[in-house]
Design a protein around this motif. Structure first.
Motif, PDB file in Angstrom:
ATOM      1  N   ILE A  52       0.849  -1.193   0.000  1.00 22.53           N
ATOM      2  CA  ILE A  52       0.000   0.000   0.000  1.00 22.53           C
ATOM      3  C   ILE A  52       0.885   1.244   0.000  1.00 22.53           C
ATOM      4  CG2 ILE A  52      -1.731   1.340   1.263  1.00 22.53           C
ATOM      5  CD1 ILE A  52      -2.682  -1.319   2.501  1.00 22.53           C
ATOM      6  N   LEU A  53       0.692   2.112  -0.999  1.00 22.98           N
ATOM      7  CA  LEU A  53       1.328   3.425  -1.022  1.00 22.98           C
ATOM      8  C   LEU A  53       0.272   4.436  -0.613  1.00 22.98           C
ATOM      9  CD1 LEU A  53       3.240   1.761  -2.973  1.00 22.98           C
ATOM     10  CD2 LEU A  53       3.716   3.951  -4.076  1.00 22.98           C
ATOM     11  N   CYS A  54       0.545   5.177   0.434  1.00 17.48           N
ATOM     12  CA  CYS A  54      -0.497   6.021   0.998  1.00 17.48           C
ATOM     13  C   CYS A  54       0.026   7.414   1.322  1.00 17.48           C
ATOM     14  CB  CYS A  54      -1.043   5.361   2.267  1.00 17.48           C
ATOM     15  SG  CYS A  54      -2.375   6.270   3.062  1.00 17.48           S
ATOM     16  N   ASP A  55      -0.697   8.421   0.877  1.00 17.07           N
ATOM     17  CA  ASP A  55      -0.385   9.801   1.234  1.00 17.07           C
ATOM     18  C   ASP A  55      -0.772  10.034   2.694  1.00 17.07           C
ATOM     19  OD1 ASP A  55       0.377  12.437   1.010  1.00 17.07           O
ATOM     20  OD2 ASP A  55      -1.550  13.093   0.211  1.00 17.07           O
ATOM     21  N   ILE A  56      -0.031  10.883   3.380  1.00 19.00           N
ATOM     22  CA  ILE A  56      -0.374  11.187   4.770  1.00 19.00           C
ATOM     23  C   ILE A  56      -1.503  12.210   4.838  1.00 19.00           C
ATOM     24  CG2 ILE A  56       0.443  12.460   6.780  1.00 19.00           C
ATOM     25  CD1 ILE A  56       2.885  10.920   6.840  1.00 19.00           C
ATOM     26  N   ARG A  57      -1.380  13.273   4.053  1.00 19.90           N
ATOM     27  CA  ARG A  57      -2.343  14.369   4.121  1.00 19.90           C
ATOM     28  C   ARG A  57      -3.530  14.104   3.202  1.00 19.90           C
ATOM     29  NH1 ARG A  57      -1.508  17.532   8.595  1.00 19.90           N
ATOM     30  NH2 ARG A  57       0.677  18.126   8.779  1.00 19.90           N
ATOM     31  N   MET A  58      -4.640  13.693   3.798  1.00 18.97           N
ATOM     32  CA  MET A  58      -5.872  13.495   3.035  1.00 18.97           C
ATOM     33  C   MET A  58      -7.050  13.974   3.882  1.00 18.97           C
ATOM     34  SD  MET A  58      -5.449   9.759   1.192  1.00 18.97           S
ATOM     35  CE  MET A  58      -5.376   8.865   2.749  1.00 18.97           C
ATOM     36  N   PRO A  59      -8.062  14.543   3.251  1.00 15.68           N
ATOM     37  CA  PRO A  59      -9.223  15.015   4.009  1.00 15.68           C
ATOM     38  C   PRO A  59     -10.043  13.852   4.568  1.00 15.68           C
ATOM     39  CG  PRO A  59      -9.638  15.205   1.653  1.00 15.68           C
ATOM     40  CD  PRO A  59      -8.207  14.804   1.810  1.00 15.68           C
ATOM     41  N   VAL A  60     -10.806  14.138   5.598  1.00 18.82           N
ATOM     42  CA  VAL A  60     -11.719  13.192   6.266  1.00 18.82           C
ATOM     43  C   VAL A  60     -10.957  12.116   7.027  1.00 18.82           C
ATOM     44  CG1 VAL A  60     -13.702  11.661   6.039  1.00 18.82           C
ATOM     45  CG2 VAL A  60     -13.460  13.605   4.479  1.00 18.82           C
ATOM     46  N   MET A  61     -10.215  11.284   6.322  1.00 15.00           N
ATOM     47  CA  MET A  61      -9.418  10.232   6.971  1.00 15.00           C
ATOM     48  C   MET A  61      -7.984  10.329   6.489  1.00 15.00           C
ATOM     49  SD  MET A  61      -9.815   6.051   6.897  1.00 15.00           S
ATOM     50  CE  MET A  61     -11.387   6.052   7.764  1.00 15.00           C
ATOM     51  N   ASP A  62      -7.067  10.763   7.363  1.00 12.72           N
ATOM     52  CA  ASP A  62      -5.675  10.910   6.940  1.00 12.72           C
ATOM     53  C   ASP A  62      -4.999   9.546   6.838  1.00 12.72           C
ATOM     54  OD1 ASP A  62      -4.380  10.150   9.500  1.00 12.72           O
ATOM     55  OD2 ASP A  62      -5.339  11.966  10.235  1.00 12.72           O
ATOM     56  N   GLY A  63      -3.772   9.557   6.319  1.00 12.20           N
ATOM     57  CA  GLY A  63      -3.072   8.316   6.057  1.00 12.20           C
ATOM     58  C   GLY A  63      -2.819   7.461   7.276  1.00 12.20           C
ATOM     59  N   LEU A  64      -2.440   8.088   8.398  1.00 12.92           N
ATOM     60  CA  LEU A  64      -2.152   7.312   9.598  1.00 12.92           C
ATOM     61  C   LEU A  64      -3.409   6.685  10.185  1.00 12.92           C
ATOM     62  CD1 LEU A  64       0.546   9.470  11.418  1.00 12.92           C
ATOM     63  CD2 LEU A  64       0.849   7.408  10.057  1.00 12.92           C
ATOM     64  N   THR A  65      -4.521   7.414  10.138  1.00 10.64           N
ATOM     65  CA  THR A  65      -5.789   6.843  10.595  1.00 10.64           C
ATOM     66  C   THR A  65      -6.165   5.643   9.746  1.00 10.64           C
ATOM     67  OG1 THR A  65      -6.537   9.026  11.333  1.00 10.64           O
ATOM     68  CG2 THR A  65      -8.220   7.329  11.066  1.00 10.64           C
ATOM     69  N   LEU A  66      -5.946   5.770   8.442  1.00 12.75           N
ATOM     70  CA  LEU A  66      -6.255   4.682   7.522  1.00 12.75           C
ATOM     71  C   LEU A  66      -5.430   3.439   7.832  1.00 12.75           C
ATOM     72  CD1 LEU A  66      -7.399   3.334   4.981  1.00 12.75           C
ATOM     73  CD2 LEU A  66      -5.649   4.563   3.656  1.00 12.75           C
ATOM     74  N   ILE A  67      -4.117   3.598   7.950  1.00 13.08           N
ATOM     75  CA  ILE A  67      -3.294   2.406   8.161  1.00 13.08           C
ATOM     76  C   ILE A  67      -3.532   1.806   9.548  1.00 13.08           C
ATOM     77  CG2 ILE A  67      -1.548   3.117   6.491  1.00 13.08           C
ATOM     78  CD1 ILE A  67       0.245   3.954   8.754  1.00 13.08           C
ATOM     79  N   GLY A  68      -3.903   2.636  10.521  1.00 10.85           N
ATOM     80  CA  GLY A  68      -4.277   2.112  11.824  1.00 10.85           C
ATOM     81  C   GLY A  68      -5.498   1.215  11.712  1.00 10.85           C
ATOM     82  N   GLU A  69      -6.487   1.656  10.928  1.00  7.32           N
ATOM     83  CA  GLU A  69      -7.693   0.863  10.710  1.00  7.32           C
ATOM     84  C   GLU A  69      -7.374  -0.420   9.941  1.00  7.32           C
ATOM     85  OE1 GLU A  69     -11.593  -0.373  10.754  1.00  7.32           O
ATOM     86  OE2 GLU A  69     -10.692   1.290  11.879  1.00  7.32           O
ATOM     87  N   LEU A  70      -6.476  -0.317   8.962  1.00 11.68           N
ATOM     88  CA  LEU A  70      -6.092  -1.497   8.193  1.00 11.68           C
ATOM     89  C   LEU A  70      -5.410  -2.535   9.083  1.00 11.68           C
ATOM     90  CD1 LEU A  70      -4.708   0.211   4.959  1.00 11.68           C
ATOM     91  CD2 LEU A  70      -6.783  -1.172   5.133  1.00 11.68           C
ATOM     92  N   ARG A  71      -4.549  -2.076   9.974  1.00  5.00           N
ATOM     93  CA  ARG A  71      -3.882  -3.016  10.878  1.00  5.00           C
ATOM     94  C   ARG A  71      -4.897  -3.681  11.812  1.00  5.00           C
ATOM     95  NH1 ARG A  71       0.175  -3.834   7.683  1.00  5.00           N
ATOM     96  NH2 ARG A  71       2.042  -2.570   7.983  1.00  5.00           N
ATOM     97  N   GLU A  72      -5.874  -2.932  12.266  1.00  2.00           N
ATOM     98  CA  GLU A  72      -6.906  -3.503  13.128  1.00  2.00           C
ATOM     99  C   GLU A  72      -7.717  -4.560  12.386  1.00  2.00           C
ATOM    100  OE1 GLU A  72      -9.377  -0.609  14.953  1.00  2.00           O
ATOM    101  OE2 GLU A  72      -7.751   0.321  16.094  1.00  2.00           O
ATOM    102  N   ARG A  73      -7.828  -4.414  11.082  1.00  5.02           N
ATOM    103  CA  ARG A  73      -8.560  -5.389  10.270  1.00  5.02           C
ATOM    104  C   ARG A  73      -7.699  -6.577   9.867  1.00  5.02           C
ATOM    105  NH1 ARG A  73     -12.858  -2.268   6.294  1.00  5.02           N
ATOM    106  NH2 ARG A  73     -13.569  -0.714   7.805  1.00  5.02           N
ATOM    107  N   GLY A  74      -6.479  -6.591  10.349  1.00  2.00           N
ATOM    108  CA  GLY A  74      -5.607  -7.729  10.110  1.00  2.00           C
ATOM    109  C   GLY A  74      -4.710  -7.630   8.905  1.00  2.00           C
ATOM    110  N   SER A  75      -4.572  -6.441   8.313  1.00  4.06           N
ATOM    111  CA  SER A  75      -3.720  -6.308   7.142  1.00  4.06           C
ATOM    112  C   SER A  75      -2.250  -6.448   7.509  1.00  4.06           C
ATOM    113  CB  SER A  75      -3.942  -4.934   6.480  1.00  4.06           C
ATOM    114  OG  SER A  75      -2.999  -4.731   5.439  1.00  4.06           O
ATOM    115  N   ASN A  76      -1.547  -7.287   6.744  1.00  6.29           N
ATOM    116  CA  ASN A  76      -0.094  -7.431   6.888  1.00  6.29           C
ATOM    117  C   ASN A  76       0.640  -6.784   5.724  1.00  6.29           C
ATOM    118  OD1 ASN A  76      -0.091  -8.978   9.330  1.00  6.29           O
ATOM    119  ND2 ASN A  76      -0.781 -10.756   8.151  1.00  6.29           N
TER     120      ASN A  76
END
Length: 262
Positions: A52-76
Motif C-alpha cells: 500500500i502506497l499512501c499519502d499522509i495528508r488526506m481530508p476526512v481520513m488521513d493516512g495514519l488513521t487509515l493504516i491504523g484501521e487497516l492493521r486492526e482489520r488484520g492487514s499485513n
C-alpha cells in the motif's frame, strides 16, 4: 506470482503519475487506486492488497488513521508513506504501525520504483519459502522485532559516527542510507529533522572544523589537509573554506600564528 498494490491519494494527478510512470507489469504487480481512506478500506475488504502506497495528508481520513484501521482489520501489507519534510513528526507516528518506508514529495519515481521492487521481491521470496521455515521466521521476527528495529535516534547516531570516520572519502547520501538500510528519502527526512540541516551542510561543516584544527595543530600543507578531509583539489578546498570562514586556509593559519600566546 502477481501482487496487488493499492495507491491511496486524494490528488488524481499523483495517482495518474504513479500508475503511468512506475512499471507495474514489469514487476508482476496489478494496481488499485483510491481517492480517500473510505474508498481504500472498501478496496481492502475485497482485494486485501500486498503493498500500500499512501499519502499522509488526506481530508476526512488521513493516512495514519487509515493504516491504523487497516492493521486492526488484520492487514499485513507492506506500507510506504508519501510525506514531506514538514510532516516528519506526524509521519514518525507511523513507526508503530510498522510502516516499511517513507518517500518524500516531490516524488523521486526511480527511487520509489526501486523501493517497491525490493519490497515485492521480498514478499515473493517469503511466500515461496518452505512453510515450516516461514513459520520459524515469523516467530523469530515477532520475538526480535523490538530489539532489531532501530529508532530514528539510533539511526542518526550511527550516521554521525559513520560520517566522522569517512570525512576523507567522497561520501554521499546513497552510501550512508544503504549502510543504515533505509531509503535515501527517509534518511534525508530523519537527518534534516534531527540535526537541523541537510546532509551536505553537515558534512561540509565537519570538514571545515577538521580543517581548522589541522591548520592550527599540524604542519601539513594546505593540499594535504584538503585531501585528508575529502577535498582532492586545492582550489575547491580553498573556495569552500573561504566561503565558510571569510578567509583562505593560508590566511587562517597565518592569522592564528600571528596571535601571541599569553
Amino acid at each position: 506470482m502477481i501482487l496487488n498494490v493499492m495507491l491511496v491519494d486524494d490528488e488524481a494527478p499523483i495517482l495518474n503519475n504513479l500508475k503511468r510512470i512506475i512499471p507495474w507489469k514489469d514487476m508482476n504487480m496489478q494496481v488499485l487506486t483510491a481517492r480517500s481512506g473510505k474508498e481504500a478500506l472498501e478496496l481492502f475488504d475485497i482485494h486485501n492488497p500486498d503493498i500500500i502506497l499512501c499519502d499522509i495528508r488526506m481530508p476526512v481520513m488521513d493516512g495514519l488513521t487509515l493504516i491504523g484501521e487497516l492493521r486492526e482489520r488484520g492487514s499485513n501489507a507492506e506500507i510506504i508513506l508519501l510525506t514531506g519534510y514538514q510532516e516528519f513528526e506526524y509521519a514518525r507516528a507511523g513507526i508503530k504501525y510498522k510502516v516499511r518506508d517513507y518517500i518524500c514529495k516531490p516524488i523521486h519515481y526511480k527511487e520509489l520504483e526501486n523501493t517497491i521492487r525490493a519490497v515485492g521481491e521480498q514478499i515473493v521470496h517469503q511466500r515461496l519459502k518452505d512453510p515450516f521455515q516461514q513459520t520459524v521466521s515469523r516467530i523469530g521476527e515477532a520475538e526480535g522485532q523490538q530489539t532489531a528495529r532501530k529508532n530514528p535516534q539510533q539511526l542518526m547516531a550511527e550516521a554521525v559516527a559513520y560520517i566522522a570516520s569517512r570525512l576523507d572519502t567522497d561520501l554521499g547520501i546513497e552510501e550512508l542510507a544503504g549502510h543504515l538500510g533505509i531509503s535515501c528519502s527517509y534518511f534525508s527526512l530523519l537527518f534534516k529533522n534531527h540535526l537541523g540541516m541537510t546532509f551536505v551542510e553537515y558534512v561540509t561543516g565537519k570538514r571545515i572544523e577538521a580543517a581548522k584544527y589541522l591548520l592550527l595543530h599540524s604542519d601539513k600543507s594546505i593540499t594535504q589537509i584538503g585531501v585528508g578531509i575529502g577535498y582532492h583539489e586545492r582550489r575547491y578546498f580553498t573556495k569552500v573554506f573561504q566561503r565558510h570562514t571569510g578567509m583562505t586556509p593560508s590566511e587562517f593559519r597565518d592569522q592564528a600564528r600571528s596571535i601571541p600566546v599569553s
